[in-house]
Design an enzyme around this catalytic site. Sequence first.
Site, mmCIF file in Angstrom:
data_model
loop_
_atom_site.group_PDB
_atom_site.id
_atom_site.type_symbol
_atom_site.label_atom_id
_atom_site.label_comp_id
_atom_site.label_asym_id
_atom_site.label_seq_id
_atom_site.Cartn_x
_atom_site.Cartn_y
_atom_site.Cartn_z
ATOM 1 N N PRO A 115 100.154 95.475 38.753
ATOM 2 C CG PRO A 115 101.505 97.128 37.840
ATOM 3 C CD PRO A 115 100.805 96.743 39.088
ATOM 4 N N GLY A 119 107.328 92.725 39.708
ATOM 5 C CA GLY A 119 108.064 92.873 40.966
ATOM 6 C C GLY A 119 107.270 93.550 42.064
ATOM 7 C CG LEU A 120 104.832 96.717 41.892
ATOM 8 C CD1 LEU A 120 103.916 97.560 41.039
ATOM 9 C CD2 LEU A 120 105.204 97.493 43.159
ATOM 10 N N GLY A 121 104.662 92.101 43.598
ATOM 11 C CA GLY A 121 104.062 91.101 44.482
ATOM 12 C C GLY A 121 102.622 90.766 44.153
ATOM 13 C CB SER A 122 100.764 90.810 40.964
ATOM 14 O OG SER A 122 99.925 89.898 40.377
ATOM 15 C CB ALA A 124 102.628 87.635 47.479
ATOM 16 C CB ALA A 125 98.754 91.152 46.359
ATOM 17 C CG ASP A 166 107.545 88.567 46.807
ATOM 18 O OD1 ASP A 166 108.557 89.181 47.156
ATOM 19 O OD2 ASP A 166 107.197 88.440 45.615
HETATM 20 O O1 PMV Z 1 108.671 88.791 43.278
HETATM 21 P P1 PMV Z 1 109.841 89.637 42.858
HETATM 22 O O2 PMV Z 1 110.058 89.712 41.383
HETATM 23 O O3 PMV Z 1 109.785 90.973 43.530
HETATM 24 O O4 PMV Z 1 111.158 88.933 43.420
HETATM 25 C C1 PMV Z 1 111.355 88.738 44.782
HETATM 26 C C2 PMV Z 1 112.779 88.841 45.136
HETATM 27 C C3 PMV Z 1 113.716 87.704 44.701
HETATM 28 O O5 PMV Z 1 114.797 87.800 45.607
HETATM 29 C C4 PMV Z 1 114.231 87.942 43.285
HETATM 30 C C5 PMV Z 1 113.103 86.320 44.773
HETATM 31 C C6 PMV Z 1 112.788 85.839 46.176
HETATM 32 O O6 PMV Z 1 112.077 84.836 46.294
HETATM 33 O O7 PMV Z 1 113.277 86.420 47.152
#
Ligand code: PMV
Length: 327
Positions: A115, A119-122, A124-125, A166
Amino acid sequence: MVSVNVSAMKETNAPRSALASANACGKIVLFGEHAVVYGRPALAAPVKVVQATATVDRGQMGQGLWFEAAGLGKRSKLMDAPADDPLAAAVRLTMSHLNLTAMPDWLVTISSTIPIASGLGSGAAVSTALIRALAEAAGRDVTLAEVSALVFEVEKLYHGTPSGIDNTVVAFERTVYFIKGQEPQFLTIERSPTFIVADTGVASLTKIVVDEVRRGWLREPDRYKWLFDRIAQVVTAARAALVQGDEGGLGSLMNENHELLHQLGVSSGVLERLRNVALAAGARGAKLSGAGKGGNLLALVASGDEERVAVALRAAGAKNIIVTQVA
Ligand code: PMV
Protein backbone atom coordinates in the site's frame (compact mmCIF):
# COMPACT_ATOMS: atom_id res chain seq x y z
CA MET A 1 31.23 -1.83 4.64
CA VAL A 2 28.67 -4.61 4.15
CA SER A 3 28.92 -5.56 0.51
CA VAL A 4 27.06 -8.56 -0.82
CA ASN A 5 26.60 -9.32 -4.46
CA VAL A 6 23.01 -8.60 -5.35
CA SER A 7 22.88 -11.34 -7.97
CA ALA A 8 22.69 -13.79 -5.06
CA MET A 9 19.32 -12.28 -4.12
CA LYS A 10 17.82 -11.85 -7.56
CA GLU A 11 14.47 -13.44 -8.10
CA THR A 12 14.33 -15.72 -11.07
CA ASN A 13 10.72 -15.09 -11.94
CA ALA A 14 11.38 -13.25 -15.21
CA PRO A 15 8.93 -14.36 -17.88
CA ARG A 16 10.76 -16.12 -20.72
CA SER A 17 10.55 -13.05 -22.98
CA ALA A 18 11.62 -10.50 -20.33
CA LEU A 19 15.20 -9.28 -20.18
CA ALA A 20 15.09 -9.08 -16.40
CA SER A 21 12.78 -9.05 -13.42
CA ALA A 22 13.40 -8.27 -9.76
CA ASN A 23 11.42 -8.02 -6.55
CA ALA A 24 11.83 -5.99 -3.37
CA CYS A 25 10.07 -6.32 -0.02
CA GLY A 26 8.22 -3.82 2.16
CA LYS A 27 9.39 -2.75 5.61
CA ILE A 28 8.18 -1.70 9.03
CA VAL A 29 9.82 0.66 11.48
CA LEU A 30 9.74 -1.22 14.79
CA PHE A 31 11.07 1.57 17.03
CA GLY A 32 12.55 5.04 16.75
CA GLU A 33 10.79 6.70 13.80
CA HIS A 34 11.16 10.50 13.60
CA ALA A 35 13.89 10.61 16.27
CA VAL A 36 16.05 8.76 13.71
CA VAL A 37 15.93 11.84 11.47
CA TYR A 38 17.69 13.69 14.34
CA GLY A 39 20.55 11.22 14.75
CA ARG A 40 18.94 8.87 17.27
CA PRO A 41 18.90 5.07 16.64
CA ALA A 42 15.95 3.14 15.18
CA LEU A 43 15.01 -0.49 14.51
CA ALA A 44 13.33 -1.65 11.31
CA ALA A 45 12.55 -4.98 9.68
CA PRO A 46 11.68 -6.26 6.21
CA VAL A 47 8.10 -7.36 5.47
CA LYS A 48 8.40 -10.02 2.81
CA VAL A 49 4.72 -10.86 2.35
CA VAL A 50 4.33 -7.66 0.33
CA GLN A 51 6.48 -7.00 -2.71
CA ALA A 52 7.20 -4.56 -5.51
CA THR A 53 8.21 -6.06 -8.86
CA ALA A 54 9.98 -4.48 -11.83
CA THR A 55 10.26 -6.21 -15.19
CA VAL A 56 12.35 -5.06 -18.15
CA ASP A 57 11.23 -6.11 -21.64
CA ARG A 58 12.57 -5.22 -25.06
CA GLY A 59 10.66 -2.18 -26.33
CA GLN A 60 10.22 -0.96 -29.89
CA MET A 61 13.36 -0.12 -31.77
CA GLY A 62 14.24 3.57 -31.61
CA GLN A 63 11.57 4.33 -28.98
CA GLY A 64 13.96 4.68 -26.03
CA LEU A 65 13.05 3.71 -22.48
CA TRP A 66 9.42 3.70 -21.37
CA PHE A 67 8.11 2.87 -17.95
CA GLU A 68 4.66 1.77 -16.99
CA ALA A 69 3.13 1.52 -13.52
CA ALA A 70 -0.52 0.59 -14.02
CA GLY A 71 -1.22 0.86 -10.26
CA LEU A 72 -0.07 4.49 -10.28
CA GLY A 73 -1.85 5.23 -13.57
CA LYS A 74 1.53 6.06 -15.09
CA ARG A 75 2.99 5.38 -18.55
CA SER A 76 5.81 7.70 -19.56
CA LYS A 77 8.76 7.97 -21.84
CA LEU A 78 11.90 8.57 -19.78
CA MET A 79 12.97 11.47 -22.02
CA ASP A 80 9.68 13.30 -21.29
CA ALA A 81 9.46 12.64 -17.53
CA PRO A 82 10.12 15.56 -15.16
CA ALA A 83 13.36 15.55 -13.16
CA ASP A 84 11.55 15.04 -9.84
CA ASP A 85 9.52 12.02 -10.99
CA PRO A 86 10.78 9.30 -8.61
CA LEU A 87 10.54 6.46 -11.18
CA ALA A 88 12.38 8.48 -13.81
CA ALA A 89 14.93 9.58 -11.21
CA ALA A 90 15.59 5.95 -10.23
CA VAL A 91 16.16 5.04 -13.89
CA ARG A 92 18.42 8.06 -14.59
CA LEU A 93 20.49 7.55 -11.43
CA THR A 94 20.93 3.85 -12.20
CA MET A 95 21.93 4.46 -15.82
CA SER A 96 24.43 7.07 -14.75
CA HIS A 97 25.80 4.81 -11.99
CA LEU A 98 26.23 1.96 -14.49
CA ASN A 99 27.72 4.33 -17.11
CA LEU A 100 25.03 3.38 -19.62
CA THR A 101 25.39 6.20 -22.11
CA ALA A 102 23.28 4.81 -24.99
CA MET A 103 19.56 4.87 -24.24
CA PRO A 104 18.24 1.28 -24.47
CA ASP A 105 14.87 0.51 -26.09
CA TRP A 106 13.30 -0.98 -22.99
CA LEU A 107 9.83 -1.17 -21.52
CA VAL A 108 10.02 -1.20 -17.71
CA THR A 109 6.86 -2.41 -15.96
CA ILE A 110 6.32 -1.85 -12.25
CA SER A 111 3.72 -3.47 -10.02
CA SER A 112 3.40 -3.64 -6.27
CA THR A 113 1.28 -5.19 -3.52
CA ILE A 114 2.57 -2.65 -0.98
CA PRO A 115 0.00 0.00 0.00
CA ILE A 116 1.18 3.52 -0.87
CA ALA A 117 1.76 6.19 1.80
CA SER A 118 1.10 3.79 4.68
CA GLY A 119 4.59 3.44 6.21
CA LEU A 120 5.39 0.11 4.53
CA GLY A 121 8.20 1.47 2.38
CA SER A 122 6.40 1.30 -0.95
CA GLY A 123 8.59 4.02 -2.51
CA ALA A 124 11.85 2.39 -1.41
CA ALA A 125 10.64 -1.03 -2.59
CA VAL A 126 9.64 0.21 -6.05
CA SER A 127 13.01 1.94 -6.46
CA THR A 128 14.90 -1.14 -5.23
CA ALA A 129 13.09 -3.51 -7.60
CA LEU A 130 13.58 -1.07 -10.48
CA ILE A 131 17.32 -0.61 -9.86
CA ARG A 132 17.89 -4.37 -9.52
CA ALA A 133 15.95 -5.13 -12.72
CA LEU A 134 17.77 -2.43 -14.72
CA ALA A 135 21.18 -3.65 -13.55
CA GLU A 136 20.26 -7.22 -14.43
CA ALA A 137 18.96 -6.20 -17.87
CA ALA A 138 22.24 -4.36 -18.47
CA GLY A 139 24.15 -7.49 -17.45
CA ARG A 140 25.75 -5.72 -14.50
CA ASP A 141 26.16 -6.63 -10.86
CA VAL A 142 25.43 -4.06 -8.19
CA THR A 143 26.13 -4.58 -4.52
CA LEU A 144 23.39 -4.23 -1.91
CA ALA A 145 25.19 -1.14 -0.59
CA GLU A 146 25.13 0.42 -4.08
CA VAL A 147 21.40 -0.31 -4.43
CA SER A 148 20.77 1.20 -0.99
CA ALA A 149 22.73 4.36 -1.85
CA LEU A 150 20.86 4.81 -5.15
CA VAL A 151 17.47 4.30 -3.47
CA PHE A 152 18.46 6.86 -0.82
CA GLU A 153 18.90 9.46 -3.58
CA VAL A 154 15.42 8.67 -4.92
CA GLU A 155 13.97 8.73 -1.38
CA LYS A 156 14.95 12.37 -1.11
CA LEU A 157 12.25 13.08 -3.71
CA TYR A 158 9.59 11.33 -1.61
CA HIS A 159 10.75 12.34 1.87
CA GLY A 160 12.77 15.53 1.55
CA THR A 161 15.16 14.64 4.40
CA PRO A 162 15.11 10.85 4.74
CA SER A 163 17.17 9.28 7.52
CA GLY A 164 18.15 6.41 5.20
CA ILE A 165 16.42 3.68 7.21
CA ASP A 166 13.87 2.73 4.51
CA ASN A 167 16.43 2.21 1.72
CA THR A 168 18.72 0.27 4.09
CA VAL A 169 16.15 -2.25 5.33
CA VAL A 170 14.55 -2.72 1.89
CA ALA A 171 17.80 -3.04 -0.10
CA PHE A 172 19.47 -5.40 2.42
CA GLU A 173 16.23 -7.21 3.43
CA ARG A 174 17.45 -7.56 6.99
CA THR A 175 16.40 -6.39 10.42
CA VAL A 176 18.56 -3.39 11.21
CA TYR A 177 19.67 -1.18 14.08
CA PHE A 178 20.18 2.06 12.26
CA ILE A 179 21.79 5.40 13.04
CA LYS A 180 21.82 8.02 10.27
CA GLY A 181 25.22 8.35 8.59
CA GLN A 182 26.64 5.22 10.27
CA GLU A 183 27.22 1.72 8.95
CA PRO A 184 23.96 -0.28 9.51
CA GLN A 185 24.10 -3.00 12.17
CA PHE A 186 22.14 -6.09 11.13
CA LEU A 187 20.63 -8.10 13.96
CA THR A 188 20.44 -11.82 14.54
CA ILE A 189 17.26 -12.69 16.39
CA GLU A 190 16.88 -16.02 18.14
CA ARG A 191 13.10 -16.18 18.52
CA SER A 192 11.05 -14.41 15.84
CA PRO A 193 8.26 -12.27 17.34
CA THR A 194 4.97 -12.00 15.43
CA PHE A 195 3.57 -8.60 14.54
CA ILE A 196 0.25 -7.54 13.09
CA VAL A 197 0.39 -4.57 10.77
CA ALA A 198 -3.05 -2.93 10.60
CA ASP A 199 -3.68 -0.32 7.93
CA THR A 200 -5.77 2.62 9.14
CA GLY A 201 -6.73 3.28 5.51
CA VAL A 202 -5.65 6.88 6.05
CA ALA A 203 -2.88 7.78 3.57
CA SER A 204 -0.22 9.93 5.17
CA LEU A 205 2.72 11.44 3.30
CA THR A 206 5.98 11.01 5.21
CA LYS A 207 7.39 14.29 3.90
CA ILE A 208 4.46 16.28 5.33
CA VAL A 209 4.60 14.65 8.79
CA VAL A 210 8.42 14.93 8.94
CA ASP A 211 8.07 18.65 8.07
CA GLU A 212 5.51 19.11 10.87
CA VAL A 213 7.86 17.51 13.39
CA ARG A 214 10.67 19.76 12.15
CA ARG A 215 8.50 22.87 12.72
CA GLY A 216 7.69 21.62 16.26
CA TRP A 217 11.38 21.01 16.96
CA LEU A 218 12.27 24.54 15.77
CA ARG A 219 9.50 25.98 18.00
CA GLU A 220 10.30 23.95 21.13
CA PRO A 221 13.85 22.58 20.76
CA ASP A 222 14.26 21.53 24.41
CA ARG A 223 11.02 19.56 24.60
CA TYR A 224 11.70 17.81 21.28
CA LYS A 225 15.30 17.02 22.27
CA TRP A 226 14.00 15.45 25.47
CA LEU A 227 11.47 13.37 23.52
CA PHE A 228 14.09 12.24 20.95
CA ASP A 229 16.48 11.27 23.76
CA ARG A 230 13.76 9.28 25.54
CA ILE A 231 12.94 7.49 22.28
CA ALA A 232 16.65 6.68 21.86
CA GLN A 233 16.65 5.02 25.32
CA VAL A 234 13.60 2.97 24.35
CA VAL A 235 15.29 1.86 21.11
CA THR A 236 18.43 0.75 22.95
CA ALA A 237 16.35 -1.33 25.37
CA ALA A 238 14.21 -2.67 22.50
CA ARG A 239 17.27 -3.86 20.61
CA ALA A 240 18.29 -5.99 23.59
CA ALA A 241 14.72 -7.29 24.10
CA LEU A 242 14.44 -8.19 20.39
CA VAL A 243 17.75 -10.03 20.26
CA GLN A 244 17.07 -11.88 23.54
CA GLY A 245 13.48 -12.81 22.61
CA ASP A 246 11.99 -10.92 25.57
CA GLU A 247 8.50 -10.38 24.15
CA GLY A 248 7.01 -8.99 27.36
CA GLY A 249 9.72 -6.33 27.49
CA LEU A 250 9.31 -5.60 23.79
CA GLY A 251 5.56 -5.03 24.19
CA SER A 252 6.02 -2.55 27.07
CA LEU A 253 8.69 -0.71 25.07
CA MET A 254 6.32 -0.45 22.09
CA ASN A 255 3.73 1.16 24.36
CA GLU A 256 6.34 3.56 25.71
CA ASN A 257 7.56 4.46 22.22
CA HIS A 258 3.96 5.09 21.12
CA GLU A 259 3.32 7.40 24.06
CA LEU A 260 6.41 9.45 23.12
CA LEU A 261 5.29 9.58 19.46
CA HIS A 262 1.88 10.72 20.66
CA GLN A 263 3.59 13.54 22.55
CA LEU A 264 5.47 14.40 19.34
CA GLY A 265 2.06 14.96 17.78
CA VAL A 266 2.20 12.25 15.11
CA SER A 267 -0.58 9.95 16.30
CA SER A 268 -4.22 10.35 15.21
CA GLY A 269 -7.73 9.48 16.39
CA VAL A 270 -7.87 6.35 14.19
CA LEU A 271 -4.44 5.16 15.34
CA GLU A 272 -5.40 5.62 19.00
CA ARG A 273 -8.67 3.76 18.50
CA LEU A 274 -7.07 0.81 16.70
CA ARG A 275 -4.30 0.70 19.29
CA ASN A 276 -6.81 0.45 22.16
CA VAL A 277 -8.67 -2.30 20.30
CA ALA A 278 -5.44 -4.27 19.72
CA LEU A 279 -4.44 -4.02 23.40
CA ALA A 280 -7.94 -4.94 24.60
CA ALA A 281 -7.84 -8.02 22.31
CA GLY A 282 -4.63 -9.17 23.98
CA ALA A 283 -1.74 -7.63 21.98
CA ARG A 284 1.41 -7.44 24.13
CA GLY A 285 2.14 -3.92 22.89
CA ALA A 286 1.10 -1.60 20.08
CA LYS A 287 2.41 1.54 18.45
CA LEU A 288 2.12 3.53 15.28
CA SER A 289 4.77 2.63 12.71
CA GLY A 290 6.41 4.98 10.23
CA ALA A 291 5.54 8.64 9.87
CA GLY A 292 2.15 8.39 11.65
CA LYS A 293 -0.95 10.62 11.27
CA GLY A 294 -2.43 7.59 9.51
CA GLY A 295 -0.58 4.71 7.89
CA ASN A 296 -0.13 1.62 10.00
CA LEU A 297 -0.53 0.41 13.55
CA LEU A 298 1.93 -2.26 14.63
CA ALA A 299 0.88 -4.75 17.31
CA LEU A 300 3.01 -7.45 18.92
CA VAL A 301 1.06 -10.67 19.45
CA ALA A 302 1.86 -13.87 21.32
CA SER A 303 1.79 -17.06 19.28
CA GLY A 304 -1.82 -18.20 18.93
CA ASP A 305 -3.30 -14.72 19.47
CA GLU A 306 -2.88 -13.53 15.86
CA GLU A 307 -6.40 -14.42 14.75
CA ARG A 308 -8.18 -12.87 17.76
CA VAL A 309 -6.30 -9.55 17.49
CA ALA A 310 -6.65 -9.46 13.68
CA VAL A 311 -10.42 -10.09 13.86
CA ALA A 312 -10.84 -7.33 16.47
CA LEU A 313 -8.81 -4.86 14.39
CA ARG A 314 -10.77 -5.68 11.25
CA ALA A 315 -14.07 -5.23 13.10
CA ALA A 316 -12.81 -1.85 14.35
CA GLY A 317 -12.24 -0.68 10.77
CA ALA A 318 -8.65 -1.66 9.85
CA LYS A 319 -8.56 -1.71 6.07
CA ASN A 320 -5.88 -4.35 5.65
CA ILE A 321 -4.10 -6.72 8.01
CA ILE A 322 -0.66 -8.24 7.50
CA VAL A 323 0.79 -10.82 9.89
CA THR A 324 4.58 -10.87 9.75
CA GLN A 325 7.44 -12.32 11.74
CA VAL A 326 10.64 -10.41 12.41
CA ALA A 327 13.46 -12.82 11.74
O1 PMV B 1 8.54 5.88 5.30
P1 PMV B 1 7.87 5.93 6.64
O2 PMV B 1 6.55 6.62 6.66
O3 PMV B 1 7.86 4.58 7.27
O4 PMV B 1 8.79 6.83 7.59
C1 PMV B 1 10.11 6.48 7.87
C2 PMV B 1 10.49 6.89 9.23
C3 PMV B 1 10.69 8.39 9.51
O5 PMV B 1 11.53 8.41 10.64
C4 PMV B 1 9.36 9.06 9.86
C5 PMV B 1 11.33 9.16 8.37
C6 PMV B 1 12.77 8.78 8.08
O6 PMV B 1 13.27 9.19 7.03
O7 PMV B 1 13.41 8.12 8.91
